[in-house]
Design an enzyme around this catalytic site. Sequence first.
Site, short mmCIF file in Angstrom:
data_model
loop_
_atom_site.label_atom_id
_atom_site.label_comp_id
_atom_site.label_asym_id
_atom_site.label_seq_id
_atom_site.Cartn_x
_atom_site.Cartn_y
_atom_site.Cartn_z
N GLU A 187 0.87 -1.18 0.00
CA GLU A 187 0.00 0.00 0.00
C GLU A 187 0.90 1.23 0.00
OE1 GLU A 187 -2.98 -0.12 3.13
OE2 GLU A 187 -3.43 -2.22 2.68
N LYS A 246 -12.41 7.54 -0.47
CA LYS A 246 -11.61 8.10 0.64
C LYS A 246 -11.49 9.62 0.42
CE LYS A 246 -10.70 3.61 1.29
NZ LYS A 246 -11.60 2.79 2.07
N SER A 269 -3.58 1.60 5.75
CA SER A 269 -4.88 2.08 6.21
C SER A 269 -5.04 2.10 7.73
CB SER A 269 -6.00 1.23 5.59
OG SER A 269 -5.84 -0.13 5.94
#
Length: 368
Positions: free
Chosen positions: A159, A217, A163
Amino acid sequence: MNPLESKLSAELEALKSRGLLRQRRIHCETLIDFAGNDYLGLAAVNAGGQSDNKTPVGSGASPLVSGYSTQHQELERALCQRTGHEAALLFCSGFSANQALMTSLFNAQDRVLADKLVHASIIDGLRQSGSDFRRFRHNDLASARTLAVKQSPLALITESVFSMDGDCAPLTELKALCDQHNAWLIVDDAHGFGVPKGAQADCNSKLADVQLVTFGKALGCQGAALLGSQLFVDYMVATCRHYIYSTSLSPQAAVTALTALKKTDEPQLGNKLADNIASFTRLAAELSLPLMASSTPIQPLLVGDNHRVLELAELLKQSGFLVGAIRPPTVPAGSARLRITLSAHHTDEQISALTATLSRLINPLNRA
Ligand SMILES: Cc1ncc(COP(=O)(O)O)c(C=O)c1O
């Protein structure tokens, strides 16, 4: 061409030679549509009944039937311009995009590496793909290197901004490792995309061979896109079951995401978010709050115990704050945490009230 590109290219050629190559075409509105699934003609009913709004809510069909419209194409072009990738394809959610990606690219013959903390949708997709996937220790280059030497993977997945931890992957170093091993770097940029550079450390997802972005998001919308080379997108269009057999993203959602994408350029939003992150971390440090190391809008506060994190979230609620209580299996056992996320909308007063309340709840000496 690296091994993964050769595999995609060979499969495309094989499909073509059998007359089975699938390609997208923009839905031509001058044609009389006998292809879609809009049985009552309601797809074109506009939100709120605004007759001047000609963008339909429903796409009416999957992208390869008649559900690929100019709105989708415009959003894809803007995303390519923003990220520097050649081509894009849209999905209704980031979760389905990740599953689609893993199950389309990999099979039981393939070896893949992934960071230990990648999102559940990546893990589920890799499991479904049947590939031999190994996970390296979180953001640990030495661990990734050791596995890459052992495995010769087709791709490495990470990523940009994690998160649940808010930290950034060492993308430059991971890209160099991928180049050494002729592998693709795949980056889930769900929490990095749209957040201006000033508001987080440099998570340069442009290094990615494939980049996943989500609209749910920072863009405040819904949907997702996969971006990469033309070869990659041609391959996905021709083979990806999630793309071929599912109704495409709402054209209105595509238009909304495009509008939101343009808004992310507004410097005042990025500056305000950067200021909010700076003032939250400064106040937290002054109050000795046990924040995990993060310079992004995701600011986790380590609690450890599952019951205690629930209790703290409830006490925060009673004080007027909504904060996520994150427990295993979302995070490793023993690392339950409050996941505090900052936005450009928070005021200075709200941030200092939150930190003061956290301090009162967490540091018993401050309760007086
Ligand atoms: C890292 C990451 N990837 C993918 C997703 C899935 O995106 P979406 O919410 O659009 O399904 C999420 C959502 O939480 C995420 O955090």
